[in-house]
Design a protein around this motif. Sequence first.
Motif, mmCIF file in Angstrom:
data_model
loop_
_atom_site.group_PDB
_atom_site.id
_atom_site.type_symbol
_atom_site.label_atom_id
_atom_site.label_comp_id
_atom_site.label_asym_id
_atom_site.label_seq_id
_atom_site.Cartn_x
_atom_site.Cartn_y
_atom_site.Cartn_z
ATOM 1 N N GLY A 68 0.783 -1.239 0.000
ATOM 2 C CA GLY A 68 0.000 0.000 0.000
ATOM 3 C C GLY A 68 0.808 1.278 0.000
ATOM 4 N N GLY A 69 1.994 1.267 -0.577
ATOM 5 C CA GLY A 69 2.793 2.488 -0.559
ATOM 6 C C GLY A 69 3.556 2.614 0.753
ATOM 7 N N ASN A 70 4.113 3.786 0.959
ATOM 8 C CA ASN A 70 4.972 4.008 2.131
ATOM 9 C C ASN A 70 4.146 4.445 3.333
ATOM 10 N N VAL A 71 3.405 3.492 3.900
ATOM 11 C CA VAL A 71 2.467 3.802 4.985
ATOM 12 C C VAL A 71 3.161 4.529 6.147
ATOM 13 N N GLY A 72 4.338 4.068 6.495
ATOM 14 C CA GLY A 72 5.061 4.708 7.603
ATOM 15 C C GLY A 72 5.347 6.180 7.339
ATOM 16 N N VAL A 73 5.589 6.506 6.097
ATOM 17 C CA VAL A 73 5.805 7.909 5.736
ATOM 18 C C VAL A 73 4.481 8.673 5.815
ATOM 19 N N LEU A 74 3.426 8.037 5.360
ATOM 20 C CA LEU A 74 2.116 8.687 5.344
ATOM 21 C C LEU A 74 1.639 9.003 6.768
ATOM 22 N N LEU A 75 1.957 8.125 7.695
ATOM 23 C CA LEU A 75 1.572 8.384 9.085
ATOM 24 C C LEU A 75 2.296 9.608 9.633
ATOM 25 N N ARG A 76 3.548 9.780 9.194
ATOM 26 C CA ARG A 76 4.275 10.982 9.619
ATOM 27 C C ARG A 76 3.614 12.232 9.035
#
Lengths: 489, 489, 454, 454
Positions: free
Chosen positions: A322-330
């Motif tokens: 699903g893409g860079n979820v960890g980045v999206l959370l930031r």
Amino acid sequence: MLIFEQASEGRRAAAQAPQPPEQVPALPEAFRRRRRPALPEVSELQAVRHYTRLSQRNFSIDTHFYPLGSCTMKYNPRGCHAVASLPGFADRHPLAPATTGQGMMACLHELQDWLSEVTGMAETSLAAMAGAQGEFCGVAMIMAWHAGRGDHERREIIVPDAAHGTNPATAALCGCTVREIPTGADGDVDMAALREALGPRTAGIMLTNPSTVGVFERRIREMADAVHEAGGLLYYDGANLNAILGRVRPGDMGFDVMHLNLHKTFSTPHGGGGPGAGAVCVGERLAPYLPVPQVIRERDGRYRWLHEGDRPESIGRLSTFGGNVGVLLRAWAYARMLGREGMPRVAAYATLNANYLMAGLQAEGFQLAYPERRASHEFVITLRQEAKELGVTALDFSKALLDHGIHAPTMYFPVHIPECLLIEPTETESLAELDAFVDAMVAIREAARQDPAQVHGAPYRLPVRRLDEVRAARQPDLAWHKEKDPTGA
Amino acid sequence: MLIFEQASEGRRAAAQAPQPPEQVPALPEAFRRRRRPALPEVSELQAVRHYTRLSQRNFSIDTHFYPLGSCTMKYNPRGCHAVASLPGFADRHPLAPATTGQGMMACLHELQDWLSEVTGMAETSLAAMAGAQGEFCGVAMIMAWHAGRGDHERREIIVPDAAHGTNPATAALCGCTVREIPTGADGDVDMAALREALGPRTAGIMLTNPSTVGVFERRIREMADAVHEAGGLLYYDGANLNAILGRVRPGDMGFDVMHLNLHKTFSTPHGGGGPGAGAVCVGERLAPYLPVPQVIRERDGRYRWLHEGDRPESIGRLSTFGGNVGVLLRAWAYARMLGREGMPRVAAYATLNANYLMAGLQAEGFQLAYPERRASHEFVITLRQEAKELGVTALDFSKALLDHGIHAPTMYFPVHIPECLLIEPTETESLAELDAFVDAMVAIREAARQDPAQVHGAPYRLPVRRLDEVRAARQPDLAWHKEKDPTGA
Amino acid sequence: MPFIPHTEAEVRRMLETIGVRDLEALFDEIPEGLRAPALEQVPPAAPEMAVQRTARRRADQDRQPLCFLGAGCYEHHIPAAVWQIAARGEFYSAYTPYQAEASQGTLQVIYEFQTMLAELTGLPVSNASLYDGATATAEAALMAVRQRRRDAAHRVVVPRTLHPLYRRVLETLLSPQRIAIELLDYDHHRGHLPATALDAIEGDFDALLLPQPNFLGVLEPVDELTHAARARGALVIGVVNPVALARLAPPGEWAEDGADLACGEGQPLGIPMSSGGPGFGFLTCRRSLLRQLPGRLVGRTVDLDGRTGYTLTLQAREQHIRRGRATSNICTNQGLMATAATIHLALLGPDGLERVADCCLAHTQALVEALTDLPGVTEALSGPRFHEAVLRLDRPVAPVLQALEQQGILGGHDLAGDYPELGDTLLVCATEMRDRTDIEHYRSALAGVLEPPA
Amino acid sequence: MPFIPHTEAEVRRMLETIGVRDLEALFDEIPEGLRAPALEQVPPAAPEMAVQRTARRRADQDRQPLCFLGAGCYEHHIPAAVWQIAARGEFYSAYTPYQAEASQGTLQVIYEFQTMLAELTGLPVSNASLYDGATATAEAALMAVRQRRRDAAHRVVVPRTLHPLYRRVLETLLSPQRIAIELLDYDHHRGHLPATALDAIEGDFDALLLPQPNFLGVLEPVDELTHAARARGALVIGVVNPVALARLAPPGEWAEDGADLACGEGQPLGIPMSSGGPGFGFLTCRRSLLRQLPGRLVGRTVDLDGRTGYTLTLQAREQHIRRGRATSNICTNQGLMATAATIHLALLGPDGLERVADCCLAHTQALVEALTDLPGVTEALSGPRFHEAVLRLDRPVAPVLQALEQQGILGGHDLAGDYPELGDTLLVCATEMRDRTDIEHYRSALAGVLEPPA
């Protein structure tokens, strides 16, 4: 010293090695590795000390001012890292059922909505893993839209000559040809050239606004109308969105699709070269072509990933999961801290800092590329005069700035302005830092007047001095070998 | 630059300031603060950048070799920090009921048991917040024991002249007088002097073994018997326990009570000066006097803090709550990773490194304080000769070592050995680091032969050169003032 | 104003210097009609405290069950040191290392990363990372296509044992350039390609993708297939799991002279699963393919004083120089993840990585034995495997997985959608993190689900 | 061998250099009979992975309820930056900064810390931290005693409104030196000392300890009491909460010329509660008391080139120089916690700290209003308060707290043990972290406990 050079055969960071059971099933002989990979054999302390010390050999936002044009190196709030590192978020397997990810998806769904609103677009996908992938996605959607209408002849993408190199590279990746149009003397696109370029082969145009020279394209609505009339669509390169966040919306300017670099405007960390995230926002007509997955909220309030089956006209999948979820959370955490009032302030103060810095440099006699124009969040100066009179180039200034503890601005871009620096201070730097930049530039010019050779030799205070780039390219040494084979083959 | 000097009135790290409700109850006028405290007014980025950059102006184990005698600066495993930072541990209120802390108490209870076993003692308290507090606790227990027997005349504590300064300071804090006994030429305590010192006023003796000069006190059992016969008790200062961990046990040597510096032997971080933890272990007869609280396991397997009511003869409470629990959790994790086989290996390899380094220095012509003796985990060299011939002192060598990227050893301790360095490499440093230390010492001596003044001026490569300590002490400037009042009043 | 340092007095001073009345005046070149409305969807600003609170509540809601899922993303132990160091501001908040003198930390880390990946894959050249395993695979295929520069239509041969999601990404990225994807079927009993699989492909093709281990956890006969593909003039691209490479022959040593390229997903090397990203893609190749390589490359060189230093090199391949003729449009890659992986591999060393691989082998074997001990559960494929296995149930898989989830177990990946020919099967995985207790817990939960107590 | 870098070959080489046969030979000076037996209680070595797993399981078991406890330890928001920076290896793994040139980072932080604490307390000199609030209070009392150097027996006056656990630590640390502790009772209705409280003490005494706010959350009449104590020749020691000092008059400004010393617990300044430690004690004083101060002190000075630098100073007070005549036996203090507090205070600034204090005031007021709205709950004390309050129930407190705990709420601290004269009372606290939702949650839970649904 490289980590490999600190190794000793048989040394181990024993607390990190799990203990295999006595019985390990044997792999069939034919599949087995014969030679051990030459990974470093070091102790835990050696590894910790080595990488801690290496980190100290970097500039970074947390340690230095980074006025890098078009890169929006603003403060990356430490709280965002804490959010993404929460075990419930960090430990989730991508194929785990939606029931185990409702918290994460709630964040992503909110982020989608907020980005749609702040860009004036209908829908947002968070699938793209960086700006370049967002661009690919955007152009692919434009092509899919034309194809969906049976219009297979439109394979030409118009790009201003000052555009980021990614734009033409993306067009090529999408199987399009690129048509460049010139930038006028005032920094705006040459309208006549644009009109001439438009036609039945026009698939669309890729634009940044404010443009790569740091000024707002004033006739943007006129351009949008012209492109739409010619049957093309408009792609907005979000690299410079920080300049107008919450104040002008690409959707309102007439753009059909755009990407945002969340690692620029939404302050997720650059990490020494990624990971980024390249959210893609579209108007209604391109929504069916958005990539998968995307988070949707069902009527019962539950979230799930929208998959290929839900979106038959999608251009497809951009990443394994699903893409860079960890980045999206930031990015979610940052957006939440900014809030609705904070977003327009980002643009206001980024613009204030840029115009103040521009005024400061101009007052000290540095030459602006577009002295008649308002700076957006960035601006261009040209050191043509200094190069001619003192023999010190934009590169020399850049390297000398490093000795002043300031990261070099973007150099020699845009390419049509000689000896230029593209300077973007961002909204998170203080007045004192901006003044220090002007002081450093003045000091370097003064040093060059005294002794140009001294400036040619900069930097002096960093871990290394200027590097032999030619040798690096001609005799590529891309990996260490025990045998010190310089060809690395 | 100080953080205060980067401030600007009205500047804020706004994301860190909570929003108070509109109605805040008014404090009565008489209690109100009139002048705002002059805390720094900076942005979040300024604070992050300032303290990140300050951190880079430190030596630390994670960046440098630290052969500090008697301080056991070994690698602090990063995994231990992760354990103590787990929210269930970090977020627990000290007065929360035991039901909410069973996991934490299980760790502490295990640690108590392991420390009892590895020291050969009957019971362990984790209440002391550092070694010095552990010492206080130990001496207080000795005094309580004598008092409990109605023996109020024993107020004399015997301490070898080479002891750490904390030992006599602790005795004084406990209302005792100190009687010093000399160290013999071979590094062991002078037995005759000890026997002479013993008597009806003897409360006990405080000893380190291996001693502060880095050798094992060979007649320890004989000493123990003599002290016990005289009616005194023996206190073991655990500062040097790393040398014998799991190989010789203070309980077996005849000690009645001891402390361990968990931030030395059990590798919790020194943190630039704490927090530490000073576990106290005792034999059966002192157990009733142990401080509170302590974790006990009930018959039903549940854990709870043992309080004043449970232990009427306790010397009392050493801290508001239960000691430095966060530090103890780190020690627990470290001990668990070492395991029963790892603990004796700590001693073996710490001793190996010390003896190897000692041999290396001796081979290069440096003079050992006790050349006939085996080094324990540390050893003493004397630079008397170099001071005399070249005019460079132990201090000069120490400062010059800093330029070689090596932290200075402990200087001028023990005090009776002139121009000495007390060197403890610990077990976590590699052969390469040890060899680099010898090379650096040789290079400094060579530099001193060429030009002693150059060595007097060291260090040169650090953020500052030698500091004016006299000025610091004569005109104490202990806090910053806006008005730059140098007296700081 | 979060993150904005200016005081009112400073703003006034700055506006004066610029010579404007107020902040609005700085936007006076923007046509009136374009001013954005207020943002109503976006909530008001919240302090970090409130955001942390919401995030913690949501993350707590997402507490993760015991996971036996693999299928391209793996739960491995990550040494605490990895992220404590990688998250240091100097790595975390650094830019792409264009200014080499100010970026020696990042550059040396990447040089070490390149060395480690080259070592693992047995091929001499590695780039500095790509987005993920799927896009790295697509980039590898594009490299092969560019290298072959044929006039005829381009074709890439892709086994059905390649990760189904990788195949979809390949379609997305290859179809705009009209590159055909030819699927190869596999032996449904053994779970891997027949050694003669390529006989089914007629005519010329550019590249063969070879997963090892494949998506079904099974080992492919890579030597035979590499030999066959190269004999037909095609390039061979190994798609590999980096942990498995501790024990499996690296692509650079397949058949006589190795595969041409290797790629894969780097997540197993110290990266949290994080719902699938960020991880990183890796891509290594023969030296002859160097100029086709997309992404950053770090080279070792010397400075003006002759000291060793590191710098980005061969940038003429990249978009910011070559624009429309670049090897890719990639700019940002996954630098921080590559940094973490480098620290991770340094902490493990060759021995540690082998131990991880051995634990994976042994635990998966133990898992298969424990579960197939239950009536109605069999192992579906007979080929040799690494750390994943396909189990067949005597009933549809989805309801069983749901029932297990109720008990806090993620029991595996249902293969019904992508591999209907295998029947009621699921893909399970046990890394070094799934010990005997976990396996026994799964076994007894599954026993209860399959045969509920009367 | 965790954390030991040596290979077998290296060990052999080292033994050869030393000239011994094996590792055992290095211990040959230790008498045979003293060799330790194998450690049976200690479990075998476990890798980090296994230790993390155990720790996570235990920490999960300890998931913390919603907390309305204060009583000396307070849940405040800690900016994420605080520990991400304080835990950097250069701070975390550094030694006490004896080598000033190699410790400028730690030294400057401590100088800034000293400045901040001096500012907060209104007294010019601060040390570099002590163990905790209770031991700092004991050290302050010992300073007063040393300063007074009287021949008569020493006495320290301690109000019963001082934290009961601080009082116990005072006994432990003062009694070996035969210093008497005289307790002062308080007004049981208002909850603070009467302004004339000292009239009850006959004869000379060395010091008065004055908590502000006191343990019951109430503000003491510090001006009057300071005036009275100083008039009698005693020193005044303010025991203060550093967050409250954002709004409360600092000890340095009490009465005409201030208290002589101030001390307290620094945990509220960015330190996790962590079951009560590590936090840190702070201690500030008048300049005239400087040479009595225990613990480290950092001073600003210049280096050989005239550049500003920082160094430990006035070490002649300390045990490693003065041995038996030192001001204290303290060596290790709580340096890392002081570092975190410094970063914390820099992030908050004066405005942020005021906002935290105001939230505390307002939330505690809201909590008291919400709870006393319930029948059977009243506020027990009428004195002005900061962020804690004493509530009286119409029944014994312990079972109510237990019932609340069942619902995930830590409802406060039962005062029955230490303040039986107050009846069935509990001490509650609401910091900025306990918002309206939390308070309402507590209110409705308490309503249910007090009046269970029929």
